[in-house]
Scaffold this active site. Structure first.
Site, short mmCIF file in Angstrom:
data_model
loop_
_atom_site.label_atom_id
_atom_site.label_comp_id
_atom_site.label_asym_id
_atom_site.label_seq_id
_atom_site.Cartn_x
_atom_site.Cartn_y
_atom_site.Cartn_z
N SER A 24 -1.29 -10.87 -22.58
CA SER A 24 -0.44 -11.96 -23.06
C SER A 24 0.03 -12.75 -21.84
O SER A 24 -0.16 -12.33 -20.71
CB SER A 24 0.78 -11.38 -23.78
OG SER A 24 1.56 -10.67 -22.85
N LYS A 25 0.66 -13.87 -22.11
CA LYS A 25 1.13 -14.72 -21.02
C LYS A 25 2.04 -13.97 -20.07
O LYS A 25 1.91 -14.03 -18.86
CB LYS A 25 1.88 -15.90 -21.60
CG LYS A 25 1.24 -17.19 -21.14
CD LYS A 25 2.06 -18.38 -21.38
CE LYS A 25 1.29 -19.51 -20.72
NZ LYS A 25 1.14 -20.66 -21.48
N ARG A 26 2.96 -13.23 -20.67
CA ARG A 26 3.93 -12.47 -19.88
C ARG A 26 3.21 -11.50 -18.96
O ARG A 26 3.66 -11.15 -17.88
CB ARG A 26 4.84 -11.72 -20.85
CG ARG A 26 5.96 -10.94 -20.22
CD ARG A 26 6.96 -10.58 -21.31
NE ARG A 26 6.32 -9.74 -22.35
CZ ARG A 26 6.29 -8.42 -22.31
NH1 ARG A 26 6.84 -7.78 -21.32
NH2 ARG A 26 5.70 -7.74 -23.28
N GLY A 57 0.23 -11.99 -17.64
CA GLY A 57 -0.68 -12.58 -16.67
C GLY A 57 -1.81 -13.43 -17.22
O GLY A 57 -2.66 -13.86 -16.46
#
Ligand code: GLU
Length: 476
Positions: free
Chosen positions: A242-244, A246
Site C-alpha cells: 500500500s502507499k503507506r 512504499g
C-alpha cells in the site's frame, strides 16, 4: 554459441515509475549487464486513453535517477501497430486465428451462463469453425487466436519452475480488437519476438499472461523467450503493497531524501540474494546477478532497512555531492528558506556536512541538521530543546557567555577548554552545560559536536544566539 542476451523493460506509461517497476527494470538491467547483453526499453503505449507524455517523461526520469540505462532509443509500442496487425492477419491467413462477430450481448450472456454454472467466464469458441459467410452485416469483427483445446501449456520459469496451465481453461482470446488495435497480449509477443528478446523478467502478476503468450508464440512458430516471473513486492505485514508501505513512484523516494544508490541496493535485495550480503556496490550486484538467485518467496518492503542503507550511503558520499543533493531536494520541495540558506552559506555548509553525515539517515534529515547554519535569529527552538532551557540552564548559559567572550582564539580546543572549565567551576558534568548550549545555539537536541557548531557559525553569531535565549528568560 548461445544467442546474446536481450532483456527489456516494458512499462505502460499510465503513471510514474513505481517501486515494483523500478525493481523489474533493475533486474533486467543487471542481467543484461552481467551477460554482456542488451536491455531495451519499450513504452507500452497502445492504450491511448491511459498513456500520457508526462508519464513517459516520469518513467525515463525515474530510470535515469536510479542509474538504470537502456540500449538504443526507447521503443513506442503504439508506433508498431501496423506490424501487430500484419501478424494478426498472417495468423488469420494460416487458419490459426479467426474473425469473431459476437455482439456485446452475446458475450455478456456467455459470461452470465458461466457464472451461473460456476465456471470461469470464457469465450465458447462459437465463431472458431463457423463459415465467414455467416458474418452479420455491418459488424466489425475482432480477431481471436485458436488456442489449443486440450492438453497443457507449460511455462518453464526460472523462478516459478514449470507452471502448467490446462488448455481448457484458456479460451480463444482476442489479439486484434474490432477497431483494429492489438491487445496487450498480442503486441507484447510480436514486439518481444521482433526485438530479439531472449529473456523476460517481470512481475508474477503476468504469469497467466505468459501461458496465453505462449499460445501466440507457438502459433507463429517462434522461439519462446526464457521467462522469470518474480514475486510482487508486499508490505511488511505480507499484504499487498500500500502507499503507506512504499507503493509510490521513485520520485517520491527522492523527495523523501533517499539516495539512488541506496534505493538501488535496497531493491536489489527485494527478491534476489547473494548469500547474506546486504550492502554491495552496483558493480558487485551486476557481477553477482543470476536468474537462479531470484527468490520465489514474496519480497517484503521494509522502510527500516531502507533507512539504514540510506544512512550508510550518506556516510559514504562525498560532501560536495551531498551538498548538491540537499540543494536540489530543497528546491524540488519548494523549501525556499533551506534552499537559499544552503546557497548563501555554501562554504559553511560544506564544512559542516562531514559533521552531519553520521547523524542523518535521509537527505531531509541532513537539511534539517544543517539549518543551524543559516537559521535566522532569534532561532525557533523545538519542544525538546526548549525543555532543556530551564531557568537553571539559562543562568549557566548567561555566565558561560561571559567566559566565551573572553576566549582568545575561536577554535574548537579553546572553546572546549572554556566550557569544561566553566562546568567544573560550578560542579556540573560537561553534558549538563553542553546540552543547553546546543539547544540555544541550534534550537535542537541533535546537532554536530557543539564546539564545531560554534566554530562553523562564528563567534559573533554564537554569542548573539546565546544572548537571545538569555534575554528571553530575563524578561520573564
Ligand atoms: N506493460 C506491462 C506492464 O506494465 C508489462 C508487460 C510485460 O512485461 O510483458 O505491466
Amino acid at each position: 554459441m548461445s544467442k546474446p542476451v536481450v532483456t527489456r523493460f516494458a512499462p505502460s506509461p499510465t503513471g510514474y515509475l513505481h517501486i515494483g517497476g523500478a525493481r523489474t527494470a533493475l533486474f533486467n538491467w543487471a542481467f543484461a549487464r552481467n551477460t554482456g547483453g542488451k536491455m531495451l526499453l519499450r513504452i507500452e503505449d497502445t492504450d491511448r486513453e491511459r498513456s500520457t507524455e508526462a508519464a513517459v517523461t516520469a518513467l525515463l526520469d525515474g530510470l535515469s535517477w536510479l542509474g538504470i540505462t537502456w540500449d538504443g532509443e526507447p521503443y513506442s509500442q503504439f508506433a508498431r501497430a501496423s506490424r501487430h496487425v500484419e501478424v494478426a492477419n498472417q495468423l488469420l491467413a494460416e487458419g490459426k486465428a479467426y474473425r469473431c462477430y459476437c455482439s456485446a450481448e452475446e458475450l455478456a450472456e456467455m459470461r452470465e451462463r458461466a457464472r451461473a454454472e460456476g465456471r470461469p467466464p470464457r469465450y465458447d469458441g462459437r465463431w472458431r469453425d463457423r463459415d465467414p459467410s455467416e458474418a452479420p452485416e455491418g459488424v466489425k469483427p475482432v480477431i481471436r487466436i485458436k488456442a489449443p483445446q486440450s492438453g497443457d501449456i507449460v511455462v518453464n520459469d526460472h523462478v516459478q519452475g514449470d507452471v502448467t496451465f490446462k488448455a481448457e481453461n484458456l479460451d480463444d482470446f482476442i489479439i486484434l480488437r474490432s477497431d483494429g488495435t492489438p491487445t496487450y497480449m498480442h503486441a507484447v509477443v510480436v514486439d518481444d519476438h521482433d526485438m530479439g528478446v531472449t529473456h523476460i523478467i517481470r512481475g508474477d502478476d503476468h504469469l497467466t499472461n505468459a501461458a496465453r503468450q505462449i499460445v501466440i508464440y507457438q502459433a507463429m512458430g517462434w522461439d519462446i523467450p526464457e521467462m522469470s516471473h518474480i514475486p510482487l513486492i508486499h508490505g511488511p505485514d505480507g499484504a499487498k503493497l500500500s502507499k503507506r508501505h512504499g507503493a509510490m513512484g521513485v520520485e517520491t523516494y527522492r523527495q523523501m531524501g533517499y539516495l539512488p544508490e541506496a534505493l538501488r541496493n535496497y531493491l536489489a535485495r527485494l527478491g534476489w540474494a547473494h548469500g547474506d550480503d546486504e550492502i554491495f556496490s552496483t558493480e558487485q550486484f551486476v557481477a553477482w546477478f543470476s536468474l537462479e538467485a531470484l527468490g520465489k518467496g514474496a519480497a517484503r518492503f521494509d522502510f527500516g532497512k531502507l533507512d539504514n542503507l540510506n544512512g550508510h550511503y550518506i556516510r559514504m558520499a562525498a560532501p560536495e555531492r551531498l551538498y548538491e543533493v540537499m540543494v536540489d531536494t530543497a528546491s524540488e520541495l519548494g523549501r525556499n528558506a533551506d534552499y537559499l540558506g544552503l546557497i548563501n552559506n555554501k562554504e559553511t555548509a560544506l564544512a559542516a556536512i562531514p559533521e552531519l553525515q553520521p547523524r542523518a539517515k535521509t537527505v531531509l534529515e541532513l537539511i534539517d541538521l544543517a539549518q543551524f547554519i543559516y537559521a535566522q535569529r532569534p532561532l525557533p527552538v523545538d519542544e525538546k530543546a526548549a525543555g532543556l532551557l530551564n531557568t537553571d540552564a539559562l543562568g549557566h548559559l548567561a555566565a558561560l557567555k561571559e567566559r566565551l567572550q573572553g576566549v582568545n582564539e575561536w577554535s574548537v580546543p579553546e572553546i572546549d577548554a572554556a566550557v569544561r572549565e566553566y562546568a567544573e567551576s560550578v560542579g556540573l558534568k560537561l553534558g549538563k552545560v553542553a546540552q543547553p548550549l546546543r539547544a540555544a545555539l541550534t534550537g535542537r537536541t541533535i546537532s554536530p559536536g557543539i564546539f564545531e557548531v560554534m566554530v562553523l557559525i562564528g563567534r559573533e553569531e554564537s554569542l548573539a544566539r546565546l544572548g537571545d535565549q538569555v534575554r528571553a528568560v530575563a524578561r520573564h
